[in-house]
Design a protein around this motif. Structure first.
Motif, PDB file in Angstrom:
ATOM      1  N   ASP A  11      43.469  38.430  71.461  1.00 45.81           N
ATOM      2  CA  ASP A  11      42.809  37.330  72.436  1.00 45.81           C
ATOM      3  C   ASP A  11      43.937  37.370  73.624  1.00 45.81           C
ATOM      4  O   ASP A  11      45.341  36.980  73.570  1.00 45.81           O
ATOM      5  CB  ASP A  11      42.422  36.100  71.623  1.00 45.81           C
ATOM      6  N   GLU A  12      43.260  37.520  74.711  1.00 41.22           N
ATOM      7  CA  GLU A  12      44.171  37.384  76.000  1.00 41.22           C
ATOM      8  C   GLU A  12      45.178  36.256  76.181  1.00 41.22           C
ATOM      9  O   GLU A  12      46.099  36.065  76.816  1.00 41.22           O
ATOM     10  CB  GLU A  12      43.630  37.745  77.113  1.00 41.22           C
ATOM     11  N   SER A  66      39.936  40.586  76.869  1.00 43.99           N
ATOM     12  CA  SER A  66      39.424  39.753  77.590  1.00 43.99           C
ATOM     13  C   SER A  66      38.153  38.715  76.796  1.00 43.99           C
ATOM     14  O   SER A  66      37.394  39.314  76.250  1.00 43.99           O
ATOM     15  CB  SER A  66      38.755  40.126  79.029  1.00 43.99           C
ATOM     16  N   THR A  67      38.522  37.471  76.952  1.00 43.38           N
ATOM     17  CA  THR A  67      37.174  36.868  76.350  1.00 43.38           C
ATOM     18  C   THR A  67      36.237  36.187  77.274  1.00 43.38           C
ATOM     19  O   THR A  67      35.347  35.325  77.020  1.00 43.38           O
ATOM     20  CB  THR A  67      37.799  35.568  75.543  1.00 43.38           C
ATOM     21  N   ARG A  68      36.433  36.597  78.735  1.00 47.41           N
ATOM     22  CA  ARG A  68      35.204  36.336  79.615  1.00 47.41           C
ATOM     23  C   ARG A  68      33.919  36.743  79.121  1.00 47.41           C
ATOM     24  O   ARG A  68      32.784  35.806  79.159  1.00 47.41           O
ATOM     25  CB  ARG A  68      35.797  36.647  81.018  1.00 47.41           C
ATOM     26  N   ASP A  69      33.857  37.703  78.746  1.00 47.54           N
ATOM     27  CA  ASP A  69      32.292  38.226  78.394  1.00 47.54           C
ATOM     28  C   ASP A  69      32.432  38.674  76.837  1.00 47.54           C
ATOM     29  O   ASP A  69      33.381  39.061  76.574  1.00 47.54           O
ATOM     30  CB  ASP A  69      31.909  39.474  79.067  1.00 47.54           C
ATOM     31  N   GLU A  70      31.120  38.412  76.398  1.00 46.64           N
ATOM     32  CA  GLU A  70      31.161  38.959  74.835  1.00 46.64           C
ATOM     33  C   GLU A  70      31.045  40.500  74.876  1.00 46.64           C
ATOM     34  O   GLU A  70      30.738  41.005  75.828  1.00 46.64           O
ATOM     35  CB  GLU A  70      29.931  38.292  74.387  1.00 46.64           C
ATOM     36  N   GLN A  91      35.900  23.708  73.385  1.00 46.50           N
ATOM     37  CA  GLN A  91      35.567  24.914  72.918  1.00 46.50           C
ATOM     38  C   GLN A  91      35.835  24.800  71.466  1.00 46.50           C
ATOM     39  O   GLN A  91      34.923  25.534  70.560  1.00 46.50           O
ATOM     40  CB  GLN A  91      36.676  25.983  73.495  1.00 46.50           C
ATOM     41  N   HIS A  93      27.760  31.679  76.934  1.00 42.95           N
ATOM     42  CA  HIS A  93      28.470  32.164  75.621  1.00 42.95           C
ATOM     43  C   HIS A  93      27.839  31.640  74.313  1.00 42.95           C
ATOM     44  O   HIS A  93      27.045  30.259  74.505  1.00 42.95           O
ATOM     45  CB  HIS A  93      29.866  31.938  75.457  1.00 42.95           C
TER      46      HIS A  93
END
Lengths: 374, 374
Positions: free
Chosen positions: A54-55, A79-83, A202, A289
């Motif tokens: 995870d970034e 990157s966890t911006r997008d699934e 989160q 998300h």
């Protein structure tokens, strides 16, 4: 199983091979990685390892230094911006092959659901070949993937324990995982110290994924004794964590990590209900998300899950988190139509919740009015 | 984990690989056996299979015909008169080797705890060589055993899920298992239809093994979140089964089979307390089987586990079973002395229950007076 319940028809359960558990257990990881290296070298391999991380941890050298990574290994941040999307998975696999990592000794996935699912998909593709979308569905993965170790750093999705890895097909928008026994992790490291730095909101949204899934299962008509057992215990542990004064105390974090694992075990033997289909609608149409979307859906679920909703809002208040609101007001007709389609398509969970005539309850007007409450 | 509790120090958990579950799932067994045959033949083997079966089923051709056994296979019936002894295990292994079954494609163990433990021990010995007593202890098994499939036909011991196989050393009387990750079954078939023919009293005594173990764990000071979770759920399922009108209804049998499996998972991450050491005393000195001995010990445990004792006797009454009594009256001084020694030797569980000064509570007179209540 209650006399009036239907059986799930789920007959085979594949477990995670083994796991380390407890605060500080991350320190056990290098020994597992090294055992894999030694075994690979014995079989003529190079013993190189892929770390998908995870970034967030790119800025956490203290954690990175504890993983047992060596010069020869490959570390990639996720990157966890997008699934996860199928195309991104395919690009990552191609990159690994090009860099000489087509047969690593193990793949370590360290992060949340996105990172864990990425590790699972990459593992399957490296040995099975082809493109990610070819394996979206049930039991399409032909041979075991590369050995893989999961290290969750946030609790709730159950990705560490399930036999799927959810991906959105870049071409047609289909959100579907590689449901396969081969997708299950060989080993897990469950160290609740890793969740200490998660932002509170989160942490709450993600933890609630476990709670919500199990609430849906326990209210459904497709049931079995083991799914019920896992679900009951998951709900109990979530209550202990989220009704405690501090959901992020060491005790609460340990309990929630166990809840996430057992919740993942529950997923394999049960079905969700109404909340996940509505949540999927929000993800597909508005790009939200999964975990925050679940919580938003709870704004409209009191007529279907009254007790769980009451408890959910007590937990929200106790932990002082904010659930986004009014996210569906003022959308276009096309968007409401898309929300409806993306919700009612989930036949199995909606049947589980409302029976096979679920469309009689979930008319377009009804579904739209529920989204307007969110 | 409660703030005032100690950690178990247990860090690594090995799961059963996979399992079938549900009424009728015995019919899934032949496919698993055949997959192992095919895989063995591919690797140049003969694809022969060993079936170790509780002697009860020698008279049950309808069940035997459903196992997928072929002419070339070896079927051996396991006597359940005595619990496993090292010498008997060694003789069985030697017999299998002599008969050409030194590398079977899989070993199927179908029966209660005795048969399942026998299958585990034989599996380890066929690949590791030597004698059973060489592996009594912790992590002494060097390489994985023969692939093994467990099919429990009575619920409660958790033998289907644990990493041990209890054996009494024929030479020195030591009762100790092969505690090893390699002892864990590769696959299980959990079919509650198989427990329908168990005699009621035996069904009760054995089921109570799961309940009693978890009661002891939850009252102990060495705890962790996952052990607690498994124990809580095991107790809940035992309550559902034994407080129901009929503990042997299909629903109760399914619940108890899940309780047994989860109870086995609990064993791996927790410690017992007072009941198991006293029960071990009865087994060693009077030769009583483990599960009935546990129930007899409950006659003397009300001062240590008052709530559990009350619930236990409610269950006994509800299910109309008989627990033997007065089994320790009129023994010789030597026997009382042997009972004391065989009880207080169990340092870890007794410390878990009473603290490290447990001998201050468990004096010879106290222990003897407790045995006299049984």
């Amino acid at each position: 199983m209650a006399n009036n319940s239907l059986n799930t028809g789920i007959k085979l359960v594949k477990n995670v091979g083994s796991f380390n558990i407890g605060a500080g257990s991350l320190d056990e990881l290098p020994a597992h990685v090294d055992a894999r290296r030694a075994s690979a070298i014995k079989q003529g391999g190079e013993g190189k390892v892929v770390f998908l991380i995870d970034e967030f941890f790119a800025g956490q050298p203290a954690t990175l230094s504890r993983l047992g990574a060596k010069e020869q290994d490959r570390i990639e941040f996720v990157s966890t911006r997008d699934e996860p999307k199928t195309e991104a998975i395919d690009l990552r696999v191609a990159g690994l092959v090009k860099a000489g990592f087509s047969k690593p000794a193990t793949i370590v996935g360290l992060g949340g659901g996105i990172t864990l699912d990425t590790a699972k998909a990459v593992s399957n593709l490296l040995t099975n070949g082809g493109l990610a979308e070819q394996y979206q569905g049930w039991d399409l993965v032909k041979v075991p993937g590369i050995h893989k170790i999961g290290v969750p750093t946030i609790s709730g999705t159950g990705a560490e324990a399930t036999r799927t890895c959810v991906m959105t097909n870049t071409r047609n928008g289909l959100k579907l995982g590689m449901n396969s026994d081969h997708t299950v992790f060989n080993h897990l490291v469950l160290d609740p110290e890793l969740t200490a730095t998660v932002p509170r909101s989160q942490y709450f949204y993600t933890g609630m994924d476990a709670y919500i899934h199990c609430v849906e299962s326990m209210a459904g008509s497709y049931r079995n004794a083991i799914g019920d057992a896992y679900s009951r215990e998951t709900i109990s542990l979530c209550r202990q964590a989220f009704l405690a004064e501090d959901m992020m105390s060491p005790e609460s974090r340990e309990r929630l990590m166990v809840a996430s694992y057992l919740g993942g075990c529950a997923i394999a033997t049960s079905y969700v209900g109404l909340i996940h289909p509505f949540s999927a609608g929000l993800s597909v149409v508005l790009g939200l998300h999964h975990c925050v979307a679940n919580c938003i859906v709870m704004r409209a679920m009191d007529e279907f899950y009254p007790k769980a909703c009451e408890e959910f809002w007590t937990m929200v208040e106790r932990q002082r988190v904010t659930i986004p609101e009014n996210i569906c007001s003022g959308l276009t007709d096309e968007q409401y139509s898309a929300l409806y389609d993306a919700t009612v398509i989930h036949q199995k969970p909606l049947t589980n919740a409302l029976g096979s005539n679920y469309l009689e309850v979930l008319t377009f007007d009804k579904v739209t009015s529920l989204f307007l409450k969110m």
